[in-house]
Design an enzyme around this catalytic site. Sequence first.
Site, PDB file in Angstrom:
ATOM      1  N   ASN A 223     -46.614  99.154 105.539  1.00 32.81           N
ATOM      2  CA  ASN A 223     -45.843  97.986 105.982  1.00 32.81           C
ATOM      3  C   ASN A 223     -46.435  97.321 107.231  1.00 32.81           C
ATOM      4  O   ASN A 223     -46.598  97.957 108.270  1.00 32.81           O
ATOM      5  CB  ASN A 223     -44.399  98.438 106.265  1.00 32.81           C
TER       6      ASN A 223
ATOM      7  N   HIS B  89     -28.061 103.512 101.975  1.00 33.49           N
ATOM      8  CA  HIS B  89     -27.986 102.934 103.321  1.00 33.49           C
ATOM      9  C   HIS B  89     -26.746 102.073 103.479  1.00 33.49           C
ATOM     10  O   HIS B  89     -26.746 100.914 103.062  1.00 33.49           O
ATOM     11  CB  HIS B  89     -29.165 101.996 103.538  1.00 33.49           C
TER      12      HIS B  89
ATOM     13  N   TYR C  80     -31.903  97.678 114.345  1.00 35.47           N
ATOM     14  CA  TYR C  80     -32.593  98.259 113.199  1.00 35.47           C
ATOM     15  C   TYR C  80     -31.594  98.901 112.229  1.00 35.47           C
ATOM     16  O   TYR C  80     -30.517  99.340 112.629  1.00 35.47           O
ATOM     17  CB  TYR C  80     -33.595  99.323 113.678  1.00 35.47           C
TER      18      TYR C  80
ATOM     19  N   GLU D  49     -31.730 111.598 112.232  1.00 32.80           N
ATOM     20  CA  GLU D  49     -33.128 111.313 111.838  1.00 32.80           C
ATOM     21  C   GLU D  49     -33.941 110.760 113.001  1.00 32.80           C
ATOM     22  O   GLU D  49     -33.461 109.904 113.751  1.00 32.80           O
ATOM     23  CB  GLU D  49     -33.084 110.301 110.688  1.00 32.80           C
TER      24      GLU D  49
ATOM     25  N   HIS E 268     -39.101 110.137 102.843  1.00 37.08           N
ATOM     26  CA  HIS E 268     -38.926 108.721 103.168  1.00 37.08           C
ATOM     27  C   HIS E 268     -38.944 107.914 101.864  1.00 37.08           C
ATOM     28  O   HIS E 268     -39.805 108.122 101.015  1.00 37.08           O
ATOM     29  CB  HIS E 268     -40.112 108.307 104.056  1.00 37.08           C
TER      30      HIS E 268
ATOM     31  N   ASP F 168     -40.171  99.602 101.568  1.00 37.08           N
ATOM     32  CA  ASP F 168     -41.582  99.255 101.781  1.00 37.08           C
ATOM     33  C   ASP F 168     -42.502 100.300 101.149  1.00 37.08           C
ATOM     34  O   ASP F 168     -43.724 100.184 101.248  1.00 37.08           O
ATOM     35  CB  ASP F 168     -41.900  99.041 103.261  1.00 37.08           C
TER      36      ASP F 168
HETATM   37  C1  CS2 Z   1     -36.402 103.523 108.063  1.00 34.30           C
HETATM   38  C2  CS2 Z   1     -37.423 102.601 107.475  1.00 34.30           C
HETATM   39  O1  CS2 Z   1     -35.990 104.211 105.866  1.00 34.30           O
HETATM   40  C3  CS2 Z   1     -35.926 104.529 107.035  1.00 34.30           C
HETATM   41  O2  CS2 Z   1     -35.469 105.577 107.430  1.00 34.30           O
HETATM   42  O3  CS2 Z   1     -36.717 104.179 109.227  1.00 34.30           O
HETATM   43  O4  CS2 Z   1     -36.700 101.506 106.972  1.00 34.30           O
HETATM   44  C4  CS2 Z   1     -38.541 102.099 108.388  1.00 34.30           C
HETATM   45  O5  CS2 Z   1     -38.038 101.289 109.393  1.00 34.30           O
HETATM   46  C5  CS2 Z   1     -39.522 101.332 107.552  1.00 34.30           C
HETATM   47  O6  CS2 Z   1     -39.994 102.143 106.518  1.00 34.30           O
HETATM   48  C6  CS2 Z   1     -40.684 100.798 108.379  1.00 34.30           C
HETATM   49  O7  CS2 Z   1     -41.614 100.206 107.534  1.00 34.30           O
HETATM   50 MG    MG Z   2     -35.976 106.166 109.312  1.00 27.80          MG
END
Ligand code: CS2
Ligand code: MG
Length: 402
Positions: free
Chosen positions: A38, A123, A160, A236, A312, A316
Amino acid sequence: MATITEAKVIITSPGRNFVTLKITTSDGVTGLGDATLNGRELAVASYLQDHLVPLLIGRDADRIEDMWQYLYKGAYWRRGPVTMTAIAAVDIALWDIKGKVAGMPVYDLLGGRARDGAMVYGHASGGSVAELLDDVARFRDRGYQAIRAQAAVPGSPGSYGVRHGAIYEPAATSLPEEQLWSTEAYLDFAPGYLTEVREKFGFDFHLLHDVHHRLTPTEAGRLGRRLEDLRMFWMEDPTPAELQESFRQIRQATTTPIAVGEVFNSIWDCQQLITERLIDYVRASVSHAGGITHLRRIFNLAELYQVRTGSHGATDLSPVSLSAAVHLDVTVPNFGIQEYMEHSPLTHEVFHTSYEFHEGALHPSSAPGLGVELDEEAAVRFPYNPKYLPVGRRTDGSVHDW
Ligand code: CS2
Ligand code: MG
């Protein structure tokens, strides 16, 4: 022996940017690997196109381990997100091919399923606590057994992890957006809304929260202690993980489980975290940590230390990555949970998938290989669209971890 006859780098932006490697063998079998990093997509595309593709042509497609060693050790310059994402793309594509040749799903090549599906977390987020609570209800109605909860910190627009519109996409602007961060405001606010989630919905689902590398170990210990009665599934990325030993301090301060790893790209990034049991979940991804071959090693090491997996799975990472992660998830004994952010309908116009979500879990299909196809004609309709992740600044103007 089937050799590699073509390796094509496909860059497409159906809703967001993705880089995909498509490998074709002399038997006419094709495989896909995700090479998306990303905000730095073209660096990996060039690494593949300019430096790896010439090495792949004519090489034996069956020898996945040898290919991994050849690309990792052969470069001399080891590790790093660009190198490891490029190696991952080759590795994932070769597993896909091997599955198709064998007529088996990748999970069967990896030893077969140890469970039917991979429990995922969704989420839930909101610009306010009320919006977050509505969103949690929505995920519960859809059968999610695990939910991550994030609310915008008052006074910190663009916080975020919070969706603006239908989809959460942090890399949203053609130059990095600068976002304001106050650790004090966050620490005063987050425990309150996570408590409200438990008060409203109870304890019969797993609750997760992402700190996104924002705290010092001292602050993280304090947060973890305040969350203990909420029986979190995990906290996390409490602090940046370059200093692995700093997790010892968080560990000593709190029993709230700790997850980390989305920016890791090799086993060396988590060796101490795992062997000293400083974390509970390792969250490295298949596409950024060297592919199935390397991530499996990380997961196997973690198993020895009762550290579980939590790959993860943000949007992205392409559907190719998600599928590869789920194939691996269902085989490892120490599986914990899989992140699932649901790709947009536009993304699915290019990537046709066969994994299925039901009862809060993702189930890989039994199709040979990874079960994901890329529609190249659709891909050209979505040209590359440069986007950057934001930059975080503290209230005094200095740069913070985003
Ligand atoms: C985040 C992500 O998914 C997660 O836990 O921390 O959305 C992260 O911000 C992105 O993968 C960054 O590209
Ligand atoms: Mg994360």
